[in-house]
Motif scaffolding. Structure first.
Motif, short mmCIF file in Angstrom:
data_model
loop_
_atom_site.label_atom_id
_atom_site.label_comp_id
_atom_site.label_asym_id
_atom_site.label_seq_id
_atom_site.Cartn_x
_atom_site.Cartn_y
_atom_site.Cartn_z
N GLY A 34 0.81 -1.21 0.00
CA GLY A 34 0.00 0.00 0.00
C GLY A 34 0.85 1.26 0.00
N SER A 35 1.91 1.27 0.80
CA SER A 35 2.79 2.44 0.87
C SER A 35 3.57 2.61 -0.43
CB SER A 35 3.76 2.30 2.05
OG SER A 35 3.06 2.28 3.27
N THR A 85 11.75 12.36 10.08
CA THR A 85 10.37 12.17 10.54
C THR A 85 10.30 11.14 11.65
OG1 THR A 85 9.51 12.70 8.34
CG2 THR A 85 8.03 11.54 9.85
N LEU A 86 10.96 10.02 11.45
CA LEU A 86 10.94 8.94 12.45
C LEU A 86 11.54 9.39 13.77
CD1 LEU A 86 10.41 5.97 13.15
CD2 LEU A 86 12.62 5.40 12.12
N ASN A 87 12.68 10.07 13.71
CA ASN A 87 13.32 10.52 14.94
C ASN A 87 12.55 11.65 15.62
OD1 ASN A 87 15.83 8.86 15.10
ND2 ASN A 87 16.24 9.79 13.12
N THR A 88 11.89 12.50 14.83
CA THR A 88 11.05 13.55 15.41
C THR A 88 9.85 12.94 16.13
OG1 THR A 88 11.70 15.12 13.66
CG2 THR A 88 9.70 15.62 14.91
N MET A 89 9.22 11.94 15.51
CA MET A 89 8.10 11.25 16.14
C MET A 89 8.54 10.59 17.45
SD MET A 89 6.46 9.65 12.64
CE MET A 89 5.55 8.35 13.48
N ARG A 90 9.73 10.03 17.45
CA ARG A 90 10.24 9.38 18.67
C ARG A 90 10.47 10.43 19.77
NH1 ARG A 90 14.23 6.84 16.56
NH2 ARG A 90 13.32 4.75 16.47
N GLN A 91 11.07 11.57 19.39
CA GLN A 91 11.35 12.62 20.38
C GLN A 91 10.07 13.24 20.93
OE1 GLN A 91 13.78 15.41 18.25
NE2 GLN A 91 15.44 13.94 17.92
N GLU A 92 9.09 13.46 20.04
CA GLU A 92 7.87 14.15 20.43
C GLU A 92 6.81 13.20 20.99
OE1 GLU A 92 7.40 17.50 20.25
OE2 GLU A 92 9.50 17.70 19.61
N GLY A 93 7.00 11.90 20.82
CA GLY A 93 6.01 10.94 21.25
C GLY A 93 4.74 11.01 20.44
N ARG A 94 4.89 11.30 19.13
CA ARG A 94 3.73 11.44 18.25
C ARG A 94 3.67 10.26 17.28
NH1 ARG A 94 3.76 17.66 16.20
NH2 ARG A 94 1.95 16.87 15.07
N LEU A 95 2.45 9.93 16.84
CA LEU A 95 2.25 8.83 15.91
C LEU A 95 2.14 9.29 14.46
CD1 LEU A 95 -0.31 6.66 17.93
CD2 LEU A 95 2.20 6.65 18.00
N GLN A 230 8.34 13.58 -2.07
CA GLN A 230 8.81 13.73 -0.69
C GLN A 230 7.74 14.22 0.28
OE1 GLN A 230 10.49 14.29 -3.36
NE2 GLN A 230 12.64 13.76 -3.13
N ASN A 231 6.72 14.91 -0.23
CA ASN A 231 5.70 15.44 0.67
C ASN A 231 4.86 14.36 1.35
OD1 ASN A 231 4.75 14.97 -2.00
ND2 ASN A 231 2.87 16.08 -1.55
N ILE A 232 4.82 13.14 0.78
CA ILE A 232 4.01 12.09 1.40
C ILE A 232 4.88 11.06 2.15
CG2 ILE A 232 1.98 12.30 -0.05
CD1 ILE A 232 4.35 9.53 -0.78
N VAL A 233 6.18 11.28 2.23
CA VAL A 233 7.05 10.36 2.97
C VAL A 233 6.65 10.26 4.45
CG1 VAL A 233 9.41 9.99 3.82
CG2 VAL A 233 9.01 10.48 1.40
N PRO A 234 6.34 11.40 5.14
CA PRO A 234 5.89 11.27 6.54
C PRO A 234 4.64 10.41 6.69
CG PRO A 234 6.52 13.53 6.09
CD PRO A 234 6.53 12.82 4.77
N VAL A 235 3.76 10.43 5.69
CA VAL A 235 2.56 9.58 5.73
C VAL A 235 2.97 8.11 5.69
CG1 VAL A 235 0.42 8.98 4.54
CG2 VAL A 235 1.18 11.36 4.61
N VAL A 236 3.95 7.78 4.86
CA VAL A 236 4.44 6.40 4.74
C VAL A 236 5.07 5.94 6.05
CG1 VAL A 236 6.15 4.93 3.58
CG2 VAL A 236 4.77 6.53 2.25
N VAL A 237 5.83 6.82 6.69
CA VAL A 237 6.46 6.48 7.98
C VAL A 237 5.39 6.12 9.00
CG1 VAL A 237 7.84 7.37 9.90
CG2 VAL A 237 8.50 7.88 7.55
N THR A 238 4.30 6.88 9.03
CA THR A 238 3.21 6.59 9.96
C THR A 238 2.49 5.31 9.57
OG1 THR A 238 2.89 8.95 10.43
CG2 THR A 238 1.06 7.48 10.91
N GLN A 239 2.20 5.14 8.29
CA GLN A 239 1.49 3.94 7.84
C GLN A 239 2.24 2.67 8.21
OE1 GLN A 239 0.84 4.36 3.63
NE2 GLN A 239 -1.12 5.41 3.90
N LEU A 240 3.57 2.69 8.09
CA LEU A 240 4.39 1.50 8.33
C LEU A 240 4.91 1.43 9.76
CD1 LEU A 240 6.35 1.39 4.95
CD2 LEU A 240 4.33 0.09 5.62
#
Length: 436
Positions: A34-35, A85-95, A230-240
């Motif tokens: 899907g991604s 994106t992945l490291n920012t999500m880890r630091q911020e505790g966001r999904l 590149q604008n949808i890469v953060p969406v892929v990180v969340t999806q996976l």
């Protein structure tokens, strides 16, 4: 509640998508398939239409190497954005977080303003390009149907394209537009395969011998537009679920599929138009679009019809995506601004009427809009900003000895090269403006 894993199972995801199903909690993981489809679908858009015109002066072999080089640059850029994106999500505790959200968290408000400006310019410039080119094809179809060739003003097609497809988006609900867009994507795929088969019979082997490596540089900016996802890469990180292995595979395969399509398209189209036809048709023009000949039936009537159908619906699918992207950006802006209340009509007017007006005043701006978008917006959003974000984040996490997941090797040398290439493209565009 207890989760049970097999001894041999290695959990690589950062978090899990969980949903309640009655009294059970089920894991709903995103799929690589899907991604991958999301990245491929985002990449294959109207940018593919400009490739034959800009790669024609250099020839098939040089432009093939150019496309592969731009794909590699875009791949590194996509992986850098995924890493940040992945490291920012880890630091911020966001999904989940958007690209502009990642920029603000990493580079601050100044970086976010620069990225937002580039994002805004990219969307408006591409909408101008899509409306003008889509309007021209639609206008020619209307003129042919009513027997009014060369009599219909260019603004009729531009206005009709905006009102028809913009109106459908305005009146229709998102679910309806989503289903309609899926139908359009199906038409794009079928017509693309059909025209490759038909054009394959028109291929002239002598065209593969044409090589002008010095002309390759002028095609790079449009290649960058064609390869942008590149604008949808953060969406892929969340999806996976932050699974690095799956993210790498999705970005690699999802961008490789469009590359193969672009290479086949570029080779078949350039090899289908003979030099004699080109010289006789392009007299007095600074550049020429081979698709213009094919749409006019220069290599067969049915091939002309298929090229027109593919061109129009490739533009429409891209148009829909960029209209939604600009709508979301303005919704965020006006929600933040105090006392601002916007209904659908003012929002859609703000998105559609400026590019329609600009396209009506300058109906030949398609290639210029793509050129400037690729040089400036894509260089900033896909080159400079991902490298700067990665540099700052890696340095910060190195100093704090925190956990950091790296997706791109090469250290600072890779990041410097990314920035240098982007600055070189921008500098070359600025120089060409002053010298012309």
């Amino acid at each position: 509640m207890k989760a049970v894993f097999k001894d041999s199972e290695q959990v690589t995801r950062f978090f899990s998508h969980l949903q309640f199903d009655g009294d059970k909690l089920n894991h709903q993981p995103g799929s690589v398939l899907g991604s991958t489809a999301l990245i491929a679908g985002t990449t294959v858009g109207a940018g593919i239409l400009a490739l034959p015109a800009v790669t024609l002066p250099s020839g098939i072999i040089p432009s093939t190497f150019g496309l592969i080089a731009v794909w590699l640059y875009a791949l590194i850029s996509g992986l850098l954005i995924a890493e940040v994106t992945l490291n920012t999500m880890r630091q911020e505790g966001r999904l989940g977080i958007s690209l502009l959200g990642v920029v603000e968290k990493t580079l601050g408000k100044v970086g976010a303003r620069v990225a937002s400006s580039a994002y805004l310019f990219m969307h408006y410039a591409l909408l101008v390009a899509y409306i003008t080119q889509g309007g021209e094809i639609l206008g020619n179809a209307i003129a042919t149907f009513w027997g009014m060739q060369n009599l219909l003003p260019t603004w009729v097609g531009t206005t009709a394209f905006t009102l028809i497809f913009g109106g459908v988006m305005y009146v229709g609900r998102e679910k309806f537009v989503e289903k309609l867009n899926s139908v359009f994507v199906g038409i794009v795929i079928v017509s693309f395969l059909g025209l490759l088969l038909l054009a394959g019979g028109q291929v002239k082997s002598s065209q593969f011998l044409t090589q002008n490596w010095s002309a390759l540089g002028s095609a790079v900016s449009v290649m960058c537009v064609a390869m942008f996802y590149q604008n949808i890469v953060p969406v892929v990180v969340t999806q996976l679920e932050g699974d690095v292995s799956k993210i790498r595979r999705s970005i690699f395969i999802g961008s490789l599929i469009p590359l193969i399509m672009f290479l086949a398209w570029n080779a078949v189209i350039l090899a289908s138009v003979s030099q004699d036809v080109l010289h006789s048709t392009s007299t007095g023009k600074s550049f020429f679009d081979p698709l213009e000949i094919l749409r006019a039936g220069g290599a067969g009537e049915w091939l002309g019809v298929l090229v027109s159908v593919f061109s129009e619906f490739a533009i429409v699918t891209s148009f829909i995506g960029f209209v939604y992207g600009l709508l979301d950006l303005f919704k965020d802006i006006f929600v933040i601004a105090p006392g601002k209340v916007f209904t659908r009509l003012p929002l859609y007017s703000l998105v559609l009427f400026p590019p329609m007006t600009f396209g009506t005043l300058n109906p030949t701006i398609f290639f210029t809009a793509l050129d400037y978008t690729g040089t400036f917006s894509i260089s900033v959003l896909g080159g400079i900003i991902p490298a700067l974000m990665t540099w700052k984040q890696r340095q910060k996490q190195k100093n704090s000895h925190s956990i950091h997941q790296s997706l791109v090797p090469g250290g600072k040398l890779t990041l410097i090269a990314m920035i240098a290439v982007a600055l070189f493209l921008m500098g070359g565009q600025i120089m060409s403006v002053y010298t012309n």
